[in-house]
Motif scaffolding. Sequence first.
Motif, PDB file in Angstrom:
ATOM      1  N   ALA A 145       0.866  -1.181   0.000  1.00 17.80           N
ATOM      2  CA  ALA A 145       0.000   0.000   0.000  1.00 17.80           C
ATOM      3  C   ALA A 145       0.902   1.230   0.000  1.00 17.80           C
ATOM      4  CB  ALA A 145      -0.888   0.004   1.234  1.00 17.80           C
ATOM      5  N   LYS A 146       0.356   2.326  -0.503  1.00 15.44           N
ATOM      6  CA  LYS A 146       1.125   3.577  -0.504  1.00 15.44           C
ATOM      7  C   LYS A 146       0.961   4.321   0.821  1.00 15.44           C
ATOM      8  CE  LYS A 146       3.104   4.942  -3.542  1.00 15.44           C
ATOM      9  NZ  LYS A 146       4.514   4.640  -3.899  1.00 15.44           N
ATOM     10  N   GLU A 147       0.103   3.829   1.701  1.00 22.77           N
ATOM     11  CA  GLU A 147      -0.133   4.507   2.968  1.00 22.77           C
ATOM     12  C   GLU A 147       0.838   4.000   4.024  1.00 22.77           C
ATOM     13  OE1 GLU A 147      -2.532   3.116   1.150  1.00 22.77           O
ATOM     14  OE2 GLU A 147      -3.641   4.871   0.466  1.00 22.77           O
ATOM     15  N   PHE A 148       1.715   4.844   4.462  1.00 20.70           N
ATOM     16  CA  PHE A 148       2.645   4.533   5.545  1.00 20.70           C
ATOM     17  C   PHE A 148       3.219   5.864   5.996  1.00 20.70           C
ATOM     18  CE2 PHE A 148       4.777   4.162   1.476  1.00 20.70           C
ATOM     19  CZ  PHE A 148       5.868   4.995   1.635  1.00 20.70           C
ATOM     20  N   ILE A 149       3.919   5.858   7.135  1.00 18.00           N
ATOM     21  CA  ILE A 149       4.489   7.101   7.627  1.00 18.00           C
ATOM     22  C   ILE A 149       5.991   7.068   7.409  1.00 18.00           C
ATOM     23  CG2 ILE A 149       4.682   8.675   9.591  1.00 18.00           C
ATOM     24  CD1 ILE A 149       1.824   8.145   9.260  1.00 18.00           C
ATOM     25  N   LYS A 150       6.505   8.105   6.764  1.00 17.29           N
ATOM     26  CA  LYS A 150       7.959   8.176   6.648  1.00 17.29           C
ATOM     27  C   LYS A 150       8.425   9.507   7.226  1.00 17.29           C
ATOM     28  CE  LYS A 150       8.235  10.013   1.983  1.00 17.29           C
ATOM     29  NZ  LYS A 150       8.019   9.614   0.618  1.00 17.29           N
ATOM     30  N   ALA A 151       9.650   9.483   7.717  1.00 19.05           N
ATOM     31  CA  ALA A 151      10.214  10.700   8.315  1.00 19.05           C
ATOM     32  C   ALA A 151      11.612  10.886   7.764  1.00 19.05           C
ATOM     33  CB  ALA A 151      10.268  10.555   9.831  1.00 19.05           C
ATOM     34  N   ASN A 152      11.978  12.140   7.564  1.00 20.72           N
ATOM     35  CA  ASN A 152      13.338  12.423   7.114  1.00 20.72           C
ATOM     36  C   ASN A 152      14.288  12.324   8.300  1.00 20.72           C
ATOM     37  OD1 ASN A 152      15.749  14.277   6.607  1.00 20.72           O
ATOM     38  ND2 ASN A 152      14.815  14.167   4.571  1.00 20.72           N
ATOM     39  N   LEU A 153      15.455  11.803   7.986  1.00 19.01           N
ATOM     40  CA  LEU A 153      16.560  11.684   8.921  1.00 19.01           C
ATOM     41  C   LEU A 153      16.751  12.913   9.820  1.00 19.01           C
ATOM     42  CD1 LEU A 153      19.014   9.762   9.237  1.00 19.01           C
ATOM     43  CD2 LEU A 153      20.182  11.121   7.502  1.00 19.01           C
ATOM     44  N   ASN A 154      16.502  14.110   9.255  1.00 16.98           N
ATOM     45  CA  ASN A 154      16.810  15.351   9.972  1.00 16.98           C
ATOM     46  C   ASN A 154      15.641  15.916  10.776  1.00 16.98           C
ATOM     47  OD1 ASN A 154      19.502  15.497   8.997  1.00 16.98           O
ATOM     48  ND2 ASN A 154      18.633  16.073   7.003  1.00 16.98           N
ATOM     49  N   TRP A 155      14.483  15.242  10.654  1.00 18.46           N
ATOM     50  CA  TRP A 155      13.348  15.730  11.417  1.00 18.46           C
ATOM     51  C   TRP A 155      13.552  15.515  12.911  1.00 18.46           C
ATOM     52  CZ3 TRP A 155       8.307  13.736   8.578  1.00 18.46           C
ATOM     53  CH2 TRP A 155       8.240  14.368   7.329  1.00 18.46           C
ATOM     54  N   THR A 160       7.906  14.712  13.398  1.00 22.98           N
ATOM     55  CA  THR A 160       7.409  13.393  13.022  1.00 22.98           C
ATOM     56  C   THR A 160       5.988  13.187  13.538  1.00 22.98           C
ATOM     57  OG1 THR A 160       9.678  12.610  13.166  1.00 22.98           O
ATOM     58  CG2 THR A 160       7.964  10.937  13.087  1.00 22.98           C
ATOM     59  N   ILE A 161       5.744  13.610  14.781  1.00 18.95           N
ATOM     60  CA  ILE A 161       4.390  13.481  15.334  1.00 18.95           C
ATOM     61  C   ILE A 161       3.406  14.313  14.508  1.00 18.95           C
ATOM     62  CG2 ILE A 161       2.935  14.014  17.335  1.00 18.95           C
ATOM     63  CD1 ILE A 161       5.247  13.125  19.121  1.00 18.95           C
ATOM     64  N   GLU A 162       3.865  15.456  14.042  1.00 17.22           N
ATOM     65  CA  GLU A 162       3.000  16.267  13.173  1.00 17.22           C
ATOM     66  C   GLU A 162       2.623  15.504  11.898  1.00 17.22           C
ATOM     67  OE1 GLU A 162       0.886  18.711  13.134  1.00 17.22           O
ATOM     68  OE2 GLU A 162       1.449  18.521  15.242  1.00 17.22           O
ATOM     69  N   GLU A 163       3.634  14.817  11.349  1.00 15.28           N
ATOM     70  CA  GLU A 163       3.390  14.021  10.145  1.00 15.28           C
ATOM     71  C   GLU A 163       2.398  12.894  10.455  1.00 15.28           C
ATOM     72  OE1 GLU A 163       4.065  14.314   7.085  1.00 15.28           O
ATOM     73  OE2 GLU A 163       3.825  12.307   6.235  1.00 15.28           O
ATOM     74  N   ILE A 164       2.557  12.256  11.625  1.00 16.00           N
ATOM     75  CA  ILE A 164       1.618  11.198  12.014  1.00 16.00           C
ATOM     76  C   ILE A 164       0.214  11.780  12.095  1.00 16.00           C
ATOM     77  CG2 ILE A 164       0.958   9.604  13.863  1.00 16.00           C
ATOM     78  CD1 ILE A 164       3.939   9.313  14.529  1.00 16.00           C
ATOM     79  N   ARG A 165       0.096  12.949  12.688  1.00 18.65           N
ATOM     80  CA  ARG A 165      -1.211  13.586  12.823  1.00 18.65           C
ATOM     81  C   ARG A 165      -1.832  13.854  11.446  1.00 18.65           C
ATOM     82  NH1 ARG A 165      -2.717  15.751  17.437  1.00 18.65           N
ATOM     83  NH2 ARG A 165      -0.573  16.170  18.065  1.00 18.65           N
ATOM     84  N   VAL A 180      13.924   8.011   5.919  1.00 25.05           N
ATOM     85  CA  VAL A 180      14.553   8.153   4.603  1.00 25.05           C
ATOM     86  C   VAL A 180      15.564   9.311   4.642  1.00 25.05           C
ATOM     87  CG1 VAL A 180      12.569   7.262   3.309  1.00 25.05           C
ATOM     88  CG2 VAL A 180      12.696   9.700   3.823  1.00 25.05           C
ATOM     89  N   ASP A 181      16.508   9.249   3.701  1.00 33.32           N
ATOM     90  CA  ASP A 181      17.446  10.371   3.600  1.00 33.32           C
ATOM     91  C   ASP A 181      16.872  11.418   2.634  1.00 33.32           C
ATOM     92  OD1 ASP A 181      17.832   9.441   1.054  1.00 33.32           O
ATOM     93  OD2 ASP A 181      19.812   8.591   1.448  1.00 33.32           O
ATOM     94  N   ASN A 182      17.673  12.412   2.291  1.00 32.91           N
ATOM     95  CA  ASN A 182      17.143  13.493   1.443  1.00 32.91           C
ATOM     96  C   ASN A 182      16.790  13.029   0.032  1.00 32.91           C
ATOM     97  OD1 ASN A 182      17.314  15.309   3.517  1.00 32.91           O
ATOM     98  ND2 ASN A 182      19.460  15.851   3.028  1.00 32.91           N
ATOM     99  N   ARG A 203      16.446  14.267  17.445  1.00 33.29           N
ATOM    100  CA  ARG A 203      16.463  14.097  16.000  1.00 33.29           C
ATOM    101  C   ARG A 203      16.180  12.641  15.656  1.00 33.29           C
ATOM    102  NH1 ARG A 203      20.994  13.899  13.786  1.00 33.29           N
ATOM    103  NH2 ARG A 203      20.487  13.839  11.581  1.00 33.29           N
ATOM    104  N   ILE A 204      15.390  12.400  14.616  1.00 31.43           N
ATOM    105  CA  ILE A 204      15.108  11.043  14.155  1.00 31.43           C
ATOM    106  C   ILE A 204      16.426  10.326  13.855  1.00 31.43           C
ATOM    107  CG2 ILE A 204      14.104   9.731  12.220  1.00 31.43           C
ATOM    108  CD1 ILE A 204      12.043  10.673  14.232  1.00 31.43           C
ATOM    109  N   GLY A 205      17.383  11.095  13.311  1.00 32.68           N
ATOM    110  CA  GLY A 205      18.694  10.529  12.999  1.00 32.68           C
ATOM    111  C   GLY A 205      19.389   9.892  14.203  1.00 32.68           C
ATOM    112  N   ASP A 206      19.030  10.338  15.422  1.00 33.50           N
ATOM    113  CA  ASP A 206      19.649   9.756  16.612  1.00 33.50           C
ATOM    114  C   ASP A 206      18.836   8.601  17.191  1.00 33.50           C
ATOM    115  OD1 ASP A 206      21.659  11.659  16.487  1.00 33.50           O
ATOM    116  OD2 ASP A 206      20.412  13.128  17.563  1.00 33.50           O
TER     117      ASP A 206
END
Lengths: 455, 455
Positions: A145-155, A160-165, A180-182, A203-206
Motif C-alpha cells: 500500500a502507498k499509505e505509511f508514515i515516513k520521516a526524514n533523517l533530519n526531522w 514526526t508526530i505532526e506528520e503522524i497527525r 529516509v534520507d534526502n 532528531r530522528i537521525g539519533d
Amino acid sequence: METVKIFELSKEYLEHLRESIAEENVSFIRESMEGAKKADIAAILDELNMEEALFVLRTLDPGYSADILIELDEDPQYKVIKAMEPSELATLIDHMESDDAVDILNQLVVKDREAVISQLEQKEKSLHIIELLRYDEDSAGGLMAKEFIKANLNWTVVQTIEEIRRQAENVDKIYSIYVVDNKEKLIGRVALKKIILASSETRIGDLYEDNIISVPTYMEGEEVAEIMRKYDLEAVPVVNVKNKLVGRITVDDILDLIREQAEEDIQAMTGITDDVEESDSVYRLSRARLPWLLIGIVGGLMGAGFIGFFEEGLSAVTALAFFIPLITATGGNVGIQSSTLVVQSLANKSVFEDSLLKRFIKVLLVAVLNGLVLAAFVLATVVFMYGQDIQFAFVVAIALFSVVLLASFMGTLTPIVLDKIGINPAVASGPFITTANDLLGLAVYFTVATLLLNL
Amino acid sequence: METVKIFELSKEYLEHLRESIAEENVSFIRESMEGAKKADIAAILDELNMEEALFVLRTLDPGYSADILIELDEDPQYKVIKAMEPSELATLIDHMESDDAVDILNQLVVKDREAVISQLEQKEKSLHIIELLRYDEDSAGGLMAKEFIKANLNWTVVQTIEEIRRQAENVDKIYSIYVVDNKEKLIGRVALKKIILASSETRIGDLYEDNIISVPTYMEGEEVAEIMRKYDLEAVPVVNVKNKLVGRITVDDILDLIREQAEEDIQAMTGITDDVEESDSVYRLSRARLPWLLIGIVGGLMGAGFIGFFEEGLSAVTALAFFIPLITATGGNVGIQSSTLVVQSLANKSVFEDSLLKRFIKVLLVAVLNGLVLAAFVLATVVFMYGQDIQFAFVVAIALFSVVLLASFMGTLTPIVLDKIGINPAVASGPFITTANDLLGLAVYFTVATLLLNL
C-alpha cells in the motif's frame, strides 16, 4: 462485552435482513449493523443476492461500506462491483487504502477502471493507484500500500508526530516510522514506542535503527510471507531498484495470502486445477476436477494396454491379477510421500542443502528399510493366508520391494526436476506421481513375474 | 544497505566459524555476528554440532543468545537446552518474553524445569512462567505472553505513557494499550497512534474503543489464527473465564503456527504420521511413513483376496484384469478430490452451511457429470483402440461410472463423519480414502462384470 465479541450471525437475522431489504427498512439495517465488524457484515452479504447486497452497501456509511466491500468473497464482490456506477465505486475507493483499491480495480476492464479513477476525489490517491496498477498482483509491488508514515533523517520527534497527525486518517495501522534520507532512500525505521518515549526535540537521525529488512517490488508474495514469518515482522517496507521507499506490506494481507496458498497447494496435490470451494457451482467444480481425472484415466488405459502384453502369462497364472491393486497402491502411496517431503523442503530452501548425492543415498536407505518390512509382511501373508506357493509369493514380494524403491526415486526426482525447469513442483507432483507410479508398478510387477515364473 | 539486509550465509563463513570455534577465537565470532538478525544466526547454529552451537551462545551477549536460542530448529534447540546448566539457562530465560520462556521450559522434565525457574532473577517473570506452564501448548493460554501494556480506564495519557516507559524493556512489540476496569476486566483498547496524538491529560476512558475482539485461554490455536486472519489483527488479548485480561498473542507466533499446520495437514493427507522433514534421520523418516504404507498393504491384500473370489470369471475373461488399475486409480483420485473439498469447507465453517441434503445433491450432480464424461471416453477407447467387444466395454464403462459416484460419496461422507465424532478429518481422510476406494472400486467392477457377462 462477550469474550469474542462478534456480530450475531444467524439464519433468523439473515431472514429478518432480507425482509427489511425488500421493505427498504433502512433504519433496521443501519441499527442492526452498527458497531459490527466489517468481516462479519461481509459474511452476511456473501449470503445475499447481488441486488440485496448492493442495497445494504448503499444504505451504510461509505467508509464502512468500503471496508465491507473489501472483505466480500470473490464472487459476490465481483458482482457488486460490476453493478455499481463508476461514481459510486469511486466514492467507496476514496475511503480505501491504495492496496485494497487496486484489488478492486483490477477486476474491472481497463475502460471501466479509468472511468472510476477519473472520478476519485483525492488527486494523490489516484496517482498512487495508477502506480500500483503497474505491478504484478502476486509481487511485493502488487501487495503493498502507498499509505505509511515516513520521516526524514533530519526531522525532530515533534515534526514526526505532526506528520503522524497529518496522515492519521489515511494510515490505519502504524507500527513503525520509516526513515529516509534526502533522496528518499530507505535507511531505517523507528518503532512507534520509541517516538512516544523520546523527548520532542530528539532528531530522528539519533533514534532510528539502521538494521532494517526491506523487500524489492519484484519479490514474489510467497517469499515476502516467508521473510515476514522468519523475522517476525508485522509490516515490511518495499523499495524500488534504487532503494527508494515506495510502499509497505502489512501482515494482515500476508495472512490471507498464506491461507490461499495452503489451500491451493493441497488442491493442486489432489488434482483440482482451479481454486474452487465446495460452495461453487456444479459446472465450476466439475471443470476443475476433470482434467486430472482424465489424465488418470489415460494412465489407467495405458496400464490396461500394458497388462494386455502379458495376457498369456496372466491366463497361465490368474493369481497374478489378484495383486495388481496391492502393487499400484503401494507405488502411489510411496511416491506421494516422497514427493511431499521434497516439495516441502524445496519450499523451505536453506543455503546449507545437502548435496543431491547425499539426499539420494538417504532416500535409498529409507526405501530399503520400508521396502524390506513391507515385502516381508506380504511374503508371509501370501504364503500363509492365501496358500500360494513360495515361488509366487517371492514374485509379489520382490516386485513390491522394487516398486517401493523406484517410487521413492520417482517421487523424489520429479519435484526436483520440475523445480529446476521452473514449474511449481506442488502443482504437478500429486496426480502426476500417482499416475506414473501405477504404470511403473505394473511394469516392474509383470517383468519380475515373467522372469521368475518363466511365463 | 542492501535491499534485503540479511546476514551473509555461506558455506565459506560456516567453515570459517567452525575453525574459530575450534580455536576459541571469540572476537571473530562476536564481530562477524554483530548486528545480524537472530533468525540468520539461528540458521547457522542449526548447522553446527551441539558443542559448537553452545560455544557460540556462551560467547554472545545473553540477551542476544536468548533470542537466537528461541529461533533454533527443534532438534538443535533441544540438544543445547539439555546440555546447559540450570543457572546458565535461567540467565537466558531472564531475557526472554514469557511465551518463549515457556516453549523452552516445556522441553525439560519437571525436575530440571523447577531447577531453572528457581534460579530466575525476576520474581515476576517466574510467577508468569509458572502460570503459563499450566495451559495446553496448543491453546490460546499456551500461545500467549504475559508481556503487554494495560491501562486503567481512569488513567490519563501521561500515566499511560509512564506505564509504557516502565515496561518498554519487557514488552518488545507494542501495538495497542489494553484498557481494563478496576476489576482488571478487559473493556477495550487504545491504538498506540491515538496515545501519540492525544493531549497529556485526556482520560483513557474517553479514548478507548470498546468494540474489541479477545479470545479465551482455552481456545485452540488454529481458531485463534483464523480470528486474527479474519479480523486483520496483529495481536489479540487473551481473557480468562471471568473476562479478566491475562495475556496477549502476537501475530508472529501465529505465522509460525499456520506454517506448521499447513505442512502437517499435507503430510497427514499423504500418510506421513509424524512431523518430519527431509533432513531428519533415516529411522525417523521410515517410522513416520510405515504405518500408512502398511495399512495400504493390508488394503491391497484384502483386494487380492477379493479378486480371488472371482478367479473363475477372471480365467474366462482375462481382459477383466487389464482394467483393474483404471478402476482403482479413478476411485482413488475422485475420492481424494471430494474429501479435500469437504475438509477445506469444514476448516472454514460458516453459519450459513447448506443442509447435508443440499450438499449431497450437489456432490451427486458433479459426480454424474464427471462420471458420464469419463465413462464415455473409456467406452470409446476400449472399443476402438483396444478392439474389445461392446458388451465388455460397457462393463468397464458402467463400473467406472459407478465408482466415480460411490467414491464421491465416500470421499464426502468420510470427513463429515470423522469431524462429527471428533477426529481431525484431514488426518484420516487421505490414505484412508484411497485404500477404501480401491476396495470399493474392485467390488463394483467385479459385481458389474458378474452380472453383465453372466460369469
